[in-house]
Structure formats: structure tokens, C-alpha cells
Design a protein around this motif. Structure first.
Motif, PDB file in Angstrom:
ATOM      1  N   THR A  16       0.821  -1.213   0.000  1.00  0.00           N
ATOM      2  CA  THR A  16       0.000   0.000   0.000  1.00  0.00           C
ATOM      3  C   THR A  16       0.854   1.262   0.000  1.00  0.00           C
ATOM      4  OG1 THR A  16      -0.108   0.013   2.422  1.00  0.00           O
ATOM      5  CG2 THR A  16      -1.852  -1.173   1.246  1.00  0.00           C
ATOM      6  N   SER A  17       2.133   1.139  -0.322  1.00  0.00           N
ATOM      7  CA  SER A  17       3.046   2.284  -0.199  1.00  0.00           C
ATOM      8  C   SER A  17       2.708   3.420  -1.150  1.00  0.00           C
ATOM      9  CB  SER A  17       4.491   1.828  -0.425  1.00  0.00           C
ATOM     10  OG  SER A  17       4.641   1.252  -1.711  1.00  0.00           O
ATOM     11  N   HIS A  18       1.975   3.143  -2.232  1.00  0.00           N
ATOM     12  CA  HIS A  18       1.634   4.191  -3.183  1.00  0.00           C
ATOM     13  C   HIS A  18       0.163   4.614  -3.084  1.00  0.00           C
ATOM     14  CE1 HIS A  18       5.544   4.040  -5.060  1.00  0.00           C
ATOM     15  NE2 HIS A  18       5.431   2.731  -5.199  1.00  0.00           N
ATOM     16  N   GLY A  19      -0.494   4.225  -2.032  1.00  0.00           N
ATOM     17  CA  GLY A  19      -1.892   4.588  -1.849  1.00  0.00           C
ATOM     18  C   GLY A  19      -2.036   5.830  -0.984  1.00  0.00           C
ATOM     19  N   PHE A  20      -3.188   5.983  -0.395  1.00  0.00           N
ATOM     20  CA  PHE A  20      -3.498   7.154   0.423  1.00  0.00           C
ATOM     21  C   PHE A  20      -3.924   6.718   1.821  1.00  0.00           C
ATOM     22  CE2 PHE A  20      -4.174   8.217  -4.002  1.00  0.00           C
ATOM     23  CZ  PHE A  20      -3.515   9.433  -4.126  1.00  0.00           C
ATOM     24  N   ASP A  21      -3.935   7.662   2.732  1.00  0.00           N
ATOM     25  CA  ASP A  21      -4.227   7.353   4.124  1.00  0.00           C
ATOM     26  C   ASP A  21      -5.280   8.317   4.660  1.00  0.00           C
ATOM     27  OD1 ASP A  21      -4.205   6.471   6.704  1.00  0.00           O
ATOM     28  OD2 ASP A  21      -2.198   7.214   7.194  1.00  0.00           O
TER      29      ASP A  21
END
Length: 415
Positions: A16-21
Motif C-alpha cells: 500500500t506504499s503508493h496509496g493514500f491514508d
């Protein structure tokens, strides 16, 4: 194997390192005391029932409260004449425009509204957009200025229009023509030859209720051959013949672009530009927020047209509004509150963010809806309650608001 579609099931160990939080975003806003939620009302009138944010569920409305937080200044959103015009347009023309106005979404209802707006604004022609935000962004970017000179407290839609236009933006001190003149002089000394300059200002500032010195701004702009664009969102419909501050001051021939909304005093939806014939022809070809948006819904256009007619012909609406404004301003001032502004927008300035939030909550407990406005919407140290009365508030409503401010302010030690 050729043509095989890769699986999209990444499983429990998905990267998930390129997703959003969004969880962190929301948590941060809450910890910074900047979080907002949606609180439905049951009706758009001077009195309404509100519900806590139901998320995806049905709203559960509470007791009726008096609304002093809407921009429905003339109370026309629920006016029977406006409702009748809305229903008639839906029946005869349709619930929606169905397409961009450059395709098949341009109707006689739109053209009638634009003729009336142009007449009220004493301009050659007007053009209606789907929202006030879309109007400012579309008009500023379509003009494609080299430099914009923008009042430091202009509305967010003007700020975003400046950003998207990619013009060099020079922010001048609030309502200060001398600061504007100094900025223009500096730009000229630094080699501003052959540039197109646009001066941008609200006429009535939404959080301060103050009025821009438009005549003085025009003086400065004319000295340098710049164009002037004035946002009349919070003034349209409130002055003689349904005009705004530009009409009150007789400045139609000096302001090149008059912008405004249909969603405040006119109680509907949408925005407009009024100006020369050739300006409108340019905007309907070059303003992306016009070209690539479905036309304003015909019922909304018809509602705005009827509301404009009422604003122009029924002076009692305006008289009731200004009587309520005067009663509130005098009453709050006599209690010791600091009330800013020169218009129908009455900012009650308490300074401290926590004090403003506490006052807003206490008012709610007394069935008065007038929320706190705090940074970053306003400058640090100027947190306030923004009161916006309507023509449809009764004397009893206004007195109830004053009583709530008296009780809440005394309890909190603010007066």
C-alpha cells in the motif's frame, strides 16, 4: 499465456506504499480542531430542524431552531412565487438541461434569465454558469491574464481561479487602493510592459461584511490601463433594481467584469458574468467550466429569474432585511459585542478560537444557529460568529437571537 488478464487480487500482504491514508487525514483535522461534518436541515427557511451528521443513514431531526447562518438573505429559497416558477420550468422544459449549453443544453429559460441579469447589472449581456465557483474559475482562466492583483481576503474561488490561470498573482492589502497602486507601480518598474493585468476584488466580503472601495480601485486600475473584475456574490439583488454595490455606486462603465451568484439573495443555484457582448462571446467559447459543464438546470434558472424579479419589484423584501440588520447590529452593540461590517453580514468578533466555538455552541443550546468561524477561514485572532439575518426573520426571531447572545455571552464572560 497470450491475452491472459493478470489477477487484481493482491491478497492480505498487498503493498500500500503508493496509496493514500484518509484515516490519518481525518484524525489530523480532528486533532487540529479543523474537522467539519454535514448536518442536514429539513427546510431552507428562517426556522429549521437540524440533524446530527447521519453518515449514510436517515437524518433524525431535532427541535426547530432559528437559522442565522444562511446566505438566503431575502428568504426567497422558500418563497411561493419562486417555487411556482421552479415547478413550471420543470414541467415545461425539464428537470435538467441534458447537455452542455454549447450542445443542446441552452434553453429559452437560460436566455430569459441572462437578459434580466444584464438589465439589472446595466450590462450588454450576461452568461450563466452552473455555480459561483465555476464562474470565477472559468472567467479568470479564460481571460488568461499575465498578472492578477487580488485583495488578500478574496473568496477561495477567486484564489483558485488565479492559481489555475497560472498568472503571476500579486496580493494587495485588504481594501487598500494605495497598496494596489504601489504594487502596480512596482510591477511596471520591474518591466511589466505588454502584460495584461486584471484586478480582482469582492464587493461585499463574505466573512467581514465590509465593502470594497471599488471607485478608488477603478481609479488605480485606469491609471495603468488594467481591467477590473468585481465579485458581487453577496450583493446581487440587495440594492436598487436588483443590482449590487457596482449599481449602488454607479460604476457599471468602469468595471469590466461583474460576477455574481444566483445562490444567495436569489435563493437558487448558479453564477453569472455580466459585461460586454464580446466578453460573453469569448467566455462561452473559452471558459472551460462553462464549455465542459451541463447547463444550469432549467428549474434553477427559472427560480433565479423569478427571485430577481421579486428583488427588483418588491421593495418590502429588502426593507425587511435591512430593518432586521439594524435591529441586530444595535442590540449586539448595546450589549458590548464588537460587530464588524457595513452590510447584511454581521461578524461578531470575539478573537479567541475557543471562545468563538464555545459561544456558537451556547447559541445552539438556545435554539439559534450561528456557527463560529475560525482560522484558517479568517485571520488568527479574529474568530467570530457570523450572523446572516433574512428578510423572513420576524421581530420575535431577531429578539430571540439577541436574547441568546445576551445569555450565552454573559455565561462565558464575553460581555
Amino acid at each position: 499465456m497470450s491475452g491472459e488478464v493478470p489477477s487484481t487480487d493482491a491478497g492480505p500482504e498487498a503493498d500500500t506504499s503508493h496509496g493514500f491514508d484518509p484515516d490519518t487525514w481525518v484524525a489530523t483535522r480532528k486533532s487540529d480542531d479543523l474537522y467539519r461534518d454535514l448536518q442536514p436541515v429539513d427546510t431552507v427557511t428562517a426556522r429549521a430542524q437540524m440533524a446530527p451528521d447521519p453518515k449514510g443513514s436517515e437524518p433524525e431531526y431535532g427541535d426547530e431552531q432559528i437559522v442565522f447562518a444562511a446566505n438566503n438573505y431575502l428568504g426567497l429559497a422558500h418563497d411561493e412565487r419562486v417555487q411556482a416558477a421552479t415547478a413550471e420550468a420543470a414541467r415545461k422544459v425539464g428537470a435538467g438541461a441534458g447537455a452542455s449549453r454549447l450542445v443542446t443544453g441552452d434553453t429559452g429559460v437560460h436566455r430569459a434569465l441572462e437578459r434580466d441579469l444584464a438589465d439589472a447589472k446595466r450590462a450588454e449581456r450576461a452568461l450563466v454558469f452552473s455555480s459561483g465557483y465555476a464562474t470565477n474559475v472559468g472567467a479568470i482562466t479564460a481571460l488568461d491574464p499575465n498578472v492578477v492583483f487580488s485583495d488578500e481576503l478574496n473568496h477561495a474561488s477567486i484564489i483558485d481561479g488565479c492559481r489555475l490561470s497560472e498568472a503571476e498573482t500579486v496580493v494587495y492589502d485588504h481594501c487598500d487602493p494605495e497598496a494596489l497602486a504601489a504594487a502596480m507601480a512596482l510591477r511596471e518598474r520591474e518591466g511589466g510592459d505588454n502584460e495584461q493585468w486584471l484586478v480582482l476584488t469582492d464587493s461585499v466580503f463574505s466573512m467581514g461584511g465590509d465593502v470594497a472601495p471599488i471607485a478608488d480601485i477603478c481609479d488605480v486600475a485606469e491609471r495603468y490601463g488594467a481591467w477590473v473584475m468585481v465579485d458581487e456574490a453577496h450583493a446581487t439583488g440587495l440594492y436598487e433594481s436588483g443590482g449590487g454595490i457596482v449599481q449602488r455606486e454607479g460604476l457599471e462603465d468602469r468595471v469590466h467584469i461583474q460576477m455574481g451568484t444566483l445562490s444567495k439573495a436569489l435563493g437558487s443555484q448558479g453564477g453569472y458574468v455580466a459585461g460586454s457582448e464580446v466578453l460573453v462571446e469569448h467566455l462561452l467559447n473559452a471558459a472551460r467550466t462553462f464549455v465542459f459543464s451541463t447547463g444550469l438546470a432549467p428549474p434553477a434558472a427559472s427560480a433565479a429569474r423569478e427571485a430577481l424579479r421579486v428583488a427588483r419589484e418588491d421593495e418590502r423584501q429588502r426593507e425587511r432585511l435591512w430593518a432586521n440588520v439594524d435591529r441586530l447590529r444595535d442590540g449586539l452593540g448595546s450589549m458590548g459585542y464588537e460587530v464588524w461590517g457595513d452590510t447584511q453580514i454581521l461578524p461578531v468578533v470575539v478573537g479567541d478560537r475557543a471562545d468563538a466555538l464555545a459561544l456558537g455552541e451556547r447559541l445552539r443550546e438556545h435554539d439559534v444557529i450561528a456557527p463560529a468561524i475560525r482560522p484558517p477561514t479568517v485571520l488568527e485572532g479574529t474568530s467570530r460568529i457570523r450572523i446572516a439575518p433574512m428578510a423572513t426573520h420576524t421581530t420575535e426571531d431577531v429578539d430571540a437571537c439577541l436574547a441568546a447572545f445576551q445569555t450565552a455571552g454573559s455565561a462565558l464572560g464575553l460581555i
